[in-house]
Every structure is written in C-alpha cells, then in structure tokens.
Design a protein around this motif. Structure first.
Motif, PDB file in Angstrom:
ATOM      1  N   GLY A 180       0.801  -1.215   0.000  1.00 28.06           N
ATOM      2  CA  GLY A 180       0.000   0.000   0.000  1.00 28.06           C
ATOM      3  C   GLY A 180       0.835   1.267   0.000  1.00 28.06           C
ATOM      4  N   ARG A 181       2.145   1.118   0.027  1.00 27.12           N
ATOM      5  CA  ARG A 181       3.041   2.273   0.014  1.00 27.12           C
ATOM      6  C   ARG A 181       4.423   1.832  -0.454  1.00 27.12           C
ATOM      7  N   ILE A 182       5.240   2.815  -0.815  1.00 28.09           N
ATOM      8  CA  ILE A 182       6.624   2.544  -1.194  1.00 28.09           C
ATOM      9  C   ILE A 182       7.410   3.842  -1.061  1.00 28.09           C
ATOM     10  N   ASP A 183       8.652   3.734  -0.665  1.00 29.92           N
ATOM     11  CA  ASP A 183       9.491   4.928  -0.554  1.00 29.92           C
ATOM     12  C   ASP A 183       9.832   5.432  -1.954  1.00 29.92           C
ATOM     13  N   ILE A 184       9.435   6.664  -2.233  1.00 28.22           N
ATOM     14  CA  ILE A 184       9.704   7.262  -3.544  1.00 28.22           C
ATOM     15  C   ILE A 184      10.901   8.195  -3.411  1.00 28.22           C
ATOM     16  N   THR A 185      11.933   7.919  -4.177  1.00 28.77           N
ATOM     17  CA  THR A 185      13.172   8.693  -4.111  1.00 28.77           C
ATOM     18  C   THR A 185      13.575   9.126  -5.523  1.00 28.77           C
ATOM     19  N   PRO A 186      14.505  10.064  -5.638  1.00 30.34           N
ATOM     20  CA  PRO A 186      14.980  10.453  -6.975  1.00 30.34           C
ATOM     21  C   PRO A 186      15.548   9.281  -7.768  1.00 30.34           C
ATOM     22  N   SER A 187      16.010   8.241  -7.065  1.00 32.64           N
ATOM     23  CA  SER A 187      16.614   7.106  -7.761  1.00 32.64           C
ATOM     24  C   SER A 187      15.582   6.139  -8.336  1.00 32.64           C
ATOM     25  N   ASN A 188      14.312   6.252  -7.910  1.00 30.30           N
ATOM     26  CA  ASN A 188      13.301   5.341  -8.471  1.00 30.30           C
ATOM     27  C   ASN A 188      12.051   6.052  -8.983  1.00 30.30           C
ATOM     28  N   ILE A 189      12.000   7.371  -8.827  1.00 30.26           N
ATOM     29  CA  ILE A 189      10.768   8.078  -9.180  1.00 30.26           C
ATOM     30  C   ILE A 189      10.464   8.008 -10.674  1.00 30.26           C
TER      31      ILE A 189
ATOM     32  N   HIS B  50      -4.982   5.126  -2.231  1.00 30.91           N
ATOM     33  CA  HIS B  50      -3.612   4.683  -2.503  1.00 30.91           C
ATOM     34  C   HIS B  50      -3.416   4.498  -4.006  1.00 30.91           C
ATOM     35  N   ASN B  51      -3.057   5.574  -4.677  1.00 32.87           N
ATOM     36  CA  ASN B  51      -2.740   5.404  -6.096  1.00 32.87           C
ATOM     37  C   ASN B  51      -1.333   5.921  -6.355  1.00 32.87           C
ATOM     38  N   LEU B  52      -0.558   5.083  -7.000  1.00 32.65           N
ATOM     39  CA  LEU B  52       0.868   5.348  -7.185  1.00 32.65           C
ATOM     40  C   LEU B  52       1.122   6.574  -8.051  1.00 32.65           C
ATOM     41  N   LEU B  53       0.270   6.802  -9.038  1.00 33.31           N
ATOM     42  CA  LEU B  53       0.483   7.923  -9.943  1.00 33.31           C
ATOM     43  C   LEU B  53       0.421   9.251  -9.193  1.00 33.31           C
ATOM     44  N   GLU B  54      -0.563   9.391  -8.323  1.00 34.13           N
ATOM     45  CA  GLU B  54      -0.693  10.633  -7.559  1.00 34.13           C
ATOM     46  C   GLU B  54       0.489  10.830  -6.616  1.00 34.13           C
ATOM     47  N   GLN B  55       0.945   9.743  -6.014  1.00 31.86           N
ATOM     48  CA  GLN B  55       2.074   9.844  -5.084  1.00 31.86           C
ATOM     49  C   GLN B  55       3.360  10.266  -5.805  1.00 31.86           C
ATOM     50  N   THR B  56       3.578   9.711  -6.990  1.00 33.11           N
ATOM     51  CA  THR B  56       4.785  10.103  -7.733  1.00 33.11           C
ATOM     52  C   THR B  56       4.670  11.538  -8.242  1.00 33.11           C
ATOM     53  N   GLU B  57       3.451  11.952  -8.595  1.00 25.93           N
ATOM     54  CA  GLU B  57       3.244  13.334  -9.033  1.00 25.93           C
ATOM     55  C   GLU B  57       3.584  14.308  -7.906  1.00 25.93           C
ATOM     56  N   LYS B  58       3.156  13.986  -6.698  1.00 24.72           N
ATOM     57  CA  LYS B  58       3.452  14.850  -5.552  1.00 24.72           C
ATOM     58  C   LYS B  58       4.955  14.901  -5.284  1.00 24.72           C
ATOM     59  N   SER B  59       5.611  13.757  -5.440  1.00 22.27           N
ATOM     60  CA  SER B  59       7.061  13.719  -5.227  1.00 22.27           C
ATOM     61  C   SER B  59       7.790  14.541  -6.282  1.00 22.27           C
ATOM     62  N   LEU B  60       7.288  14.517  -7.518  1.00 22.69           N
ATOM     63  CA  LEU B  60       7.917  15.298  -8.586  1.00 22.69           C
ATOM     64  C   LEU B  60       7.792  16.798  -8.348  1.00 22.69           C
ATOM     65  N   GLU B  61       6.764  17.192  -7.611  1.00 25.32           N
ATOM     66  CA  GLU B  61       6.605  18.608  -7.295  1.00 25.32           C
ATOM     67  C   GLU B  61       7.721  19.109  -6.381  1.00 25.32           C
ATOM     68  N   GLU B  62       8.423  18.173  -5.748  1.00 28.07           N
ATOM     69  CA  GLU B  62       9.522  18.532  -4.846  1.00 28.07           C
ATOM     70  C   GLU B  62      10.867  18.552  -5.561  1.00 28.07           C
TER      71      GLU B  62
END
Length: 393
Positions: free
Chosen positions: A69-78, A98-110
């Motif tokens: 239901g979760r995963i650590d999103i980092t610059p090395s795997n985003i 829990h949708n992966l696309l939204e989580q990666t989108e939020k991480s990309l905003e950083e």
C-alpha cells in the motif's frame, strides 16, 4: 491476509511473476479493465507485457507498492515508478486513497529541492527507458530543472563571454588578480561539464535544447558540446562516434554561428571524413563552415577528394562552402570578409591548378564563385589560371 497466486505475469520476457489477481487489479485500471468484472477463480490466467517500463525491476517495484500500500519514492526510483504507474493506469479511478500515480506526481513537485546529484540520478534512470520516461513527462521536468539550475549558475557567476571556444572577445587586464578572477568565474560556469558525460547523445540533444530555451550563453553551450565530443569519443565504437558527431553538429547548428570557432568546425570535418554522416548533418556542418569562410586557411581547404574520384582535392566541397558564404546574411556580405575569402580562393586555385584530373568546368566555377568586386586586383587569379592552362597543354 491470505495471499494467493492466481495470475501469471510475463514481464518483457525477462521474468515471470505469480501474483494475486485481486490485489494487483485493485490498484491498476489497466488490469481491471482487462479482466472486467469477472468473479470466481479462473485458472491459468496469464498476462504478457512486452514493453513494461524498467522491465522486471519496474514490475517488482509496482508489486511492492500493491502488496504494502506504500513505497518509498526517491529520486533514484521516481522515474521508473511514475512511468510504471502511467503504464498500469494506477490512478484515482483504481484507488482513491492509494494510487501510485498521484504519489509520484506529488514527489515530482519537490524536484526543486533535490540535490544536483539526485537530479543526475533521476536523469540517468530516464535515459535507461527514454521513450517511456519522455512520454510520462518525468524527463521533461528533470531537464527543465537541470537547465534552470545551470541558468541560475550562469547568471550568478558572470563570466567572460567568448565569441568562440578558442578566442576571447574580452580584453584581459594586466592585473594578475583580475585575470585570475575571470578564470575562476569561467570555471564556475563550466563545473557541470564532467557531470553530464553520463548522458547519451540523445539526452545531450534534449539538454542542449533546454539550455537554449533558458538563454544560457551559447559560447558556454558550444564549449560543453566540444568537451562532450572529445571526452566520449575516445572509448566509443565507430557507430557511437558517428552518432556523437552527428548530435554535436546538429546542436551547434542551433547556436549563434559565432559561438564555435572555424578551427573546431574543420576539426569535425576531418573526423567526419571517416564516418558515413547523415546528409542532414553533413549539410549543416558545411553551412556552418561556409558562414565562417573568411576565417579559414588554405590548409583547411585542402581536403582530399572522395574515394573513387581521380582529382586530388575535393573542389566540390569548397564550392559548397563558397555558396554558403555568399548566402549568409541574405546575399549581403560585407566587403572585408569578401576580400579575405577572395584572397584565400586565389591561393586555393593556385594549389589545385596543377592537378591534371581537375575538370575545366570545376576550375571555372571556382574562378566565378565570387563577384568581381571581391578582388582589388585580378593578378593572383590570373596567375592561377595560367598554371591551370600550363597543365592542360
């Protein structure tokens, strides 16, 4: 929670995974649409992916997210996760919370908070699956961030703007401290050159376009392109060298023509003689050389004729240079450059005149390539013509 393995997934022919169909379809619209609303146990279900982003590694990351239901999103795997999420359609329609696309989108905003090294790591991963990363939008964001940082570096560390990598338009002060300051300033504008050597020619092309759009000094960009060519070519195969040369030529062509020296362009010409360059790249190189024809030397022009021809030097190539020179500025070339080229052509004609295989039509084309006003005196041209007729007789 009991986990069954009722779905077989073949990922790009690399590896086969046995997974829980119910779990993975609850996160993926692509799979849920594939299986529809079927209920009950269906045996021997198998899905084959031929172009899954990142192959088995990418699918394994997706499984980790689905089962936890979760995963650590980092610059090395985003880059990989975002592309895989788009591929599998892991969006709100599949899972609201829990949708992966939204989580990666939020991480990309950083991305603006990433370190330089983290940004390079993300770019390197994009490079490994370029087409998918590009279509997913990750690559574009990384390139924009990189170019933005380089633009800030250029603005905060003003350096001596050069008209070419080989010459400076700045008059250096005799004060050694001033000279040292300019050297340090220029170094601060080129510190990133080695870092970008990890990029493929295709990524270098995209980075260059991003830098141009950010109005980064063309002299700095051309210096980087020459550095990239020199650094990457030494250990490259023949095909790789050809691709590198084509990329550099194509990118130099997009820059201000004064940002690269005539000497460097003729260097590319010599290198390209051993490669089967694309017609487009060769034409661009010849056009750039023609634009700076007034800076060429006789030795530059003495290019051996192509294989299979009888004449000594490639006169057709020089004629194409002259055509490009005449056409620069819409047929309005100032007098001084025109006179320089005329003097150069008088020397060239005298050099090729003794060649018994040179056709009269080609020699005549050289003589008529420039207008009469380009020469204050016709004496040297007549001397070359005399040499040519001596060979004919």
């Amino acid at each position: 929670m009991a986990v069954c393995c009722d779905l077989e997934v073949d990922v790009n022919g690399q590896e086969t995974f046995m997974v829980d169909k119910k779990i993975i379809t609850s996160y993926s619209c692509r799979l849920s649409k594939l299986f529809g609303k079927s209920v009950g146990i269906e045996k021997n279900l198998k899905v084959i992916f031929h172009d899954f982003p990142g192959g088995a590694e990418g699918f394994e990351l997706v499984l980790r997210f689905c089962y936890n239901g979760r995963i650590d999103i980092t610059p090395s795997n985003i880059s990989l996760l975002h592309s895989a999420a788009q591929f599998m359609e892991m969006n709100k329609s599949a899972s609201e919370k829990h949708n992966l696309l939204e989580q990666t989108e939020k991480s990309l905003e950083e991305i603006k908070y990433w370190t330089w090294q983290e940004l390079l790591i993300a770019l390197k991963q994009c490079q490994d699956f370029l087409l998918i990363a590009n279509s997913a939008g990750v690559l574009g964001r990384c390139l924009d961030s990189l170019a933005g940082r380089l633009a800030l570096t250029s603005e905060s560390s003003p350096c001596a703007s050069t008209s070419s990598p080989d010459s400076s338009s700045v008059r250096f002060s005799s004060d050694s401290r001033s000279t040292e300051s300019l050297k340090n300033s220029f170094t601060r504008s080129t510190w990133w050159f080695e870092d970008l050597l990890l990029l493929s020619p295709k990524l270098v092309e995209m980075v260059t376009k991003s830098m141009v759009s950010r109005n980064i000094d063309h002299a700095i960009i051309s210096k980087f392109l020459l550095f990239y060519h020199k650094s990457k070519s030494s250990a490259a195969t023949a095909d790789e060298k050809c691709k590198i040369v084509e990329t550099i030529i194509d990118m130099l062509y997009t820059l201000d023509q004064s940002s690269v020296s005539c000497k460097s362009l003729f260097g590319f010409l010599r290198v390209s003689l051993s490669f089967n360059l694309s017609k487009s790249s060769r034409s661009k190189l010849e056009s750039m050389i023609g634009y700076q024809m007034d800076q060429a030397t006789l030795d530059n022009l003495l290019v051996p004729s192509p294989h299979g021809t009888n004449y000594l030097y490639d006169v057709n190539l020089v004629l194409r240079f002259l055509k490009a020179f005449i056409q620069r500025g819409g047929f309005q070339v100032s007098l001084m450059p025109m006179q320089k080229v005329a003097s150069l052509m008088d020397l060239y004609m005298a050099e090729v005149a003794p060649d018994p295989c040179l056709k009269p039509s080609k020699f005549l084309a050289l003589a008529k390539a420039l207008p009469d006003s380009a020469r204050e005196s016709q004496d040297k041209m007549y001397h070359a013509i005399d040499l040519f007729f001596e060979v004919l007789h």
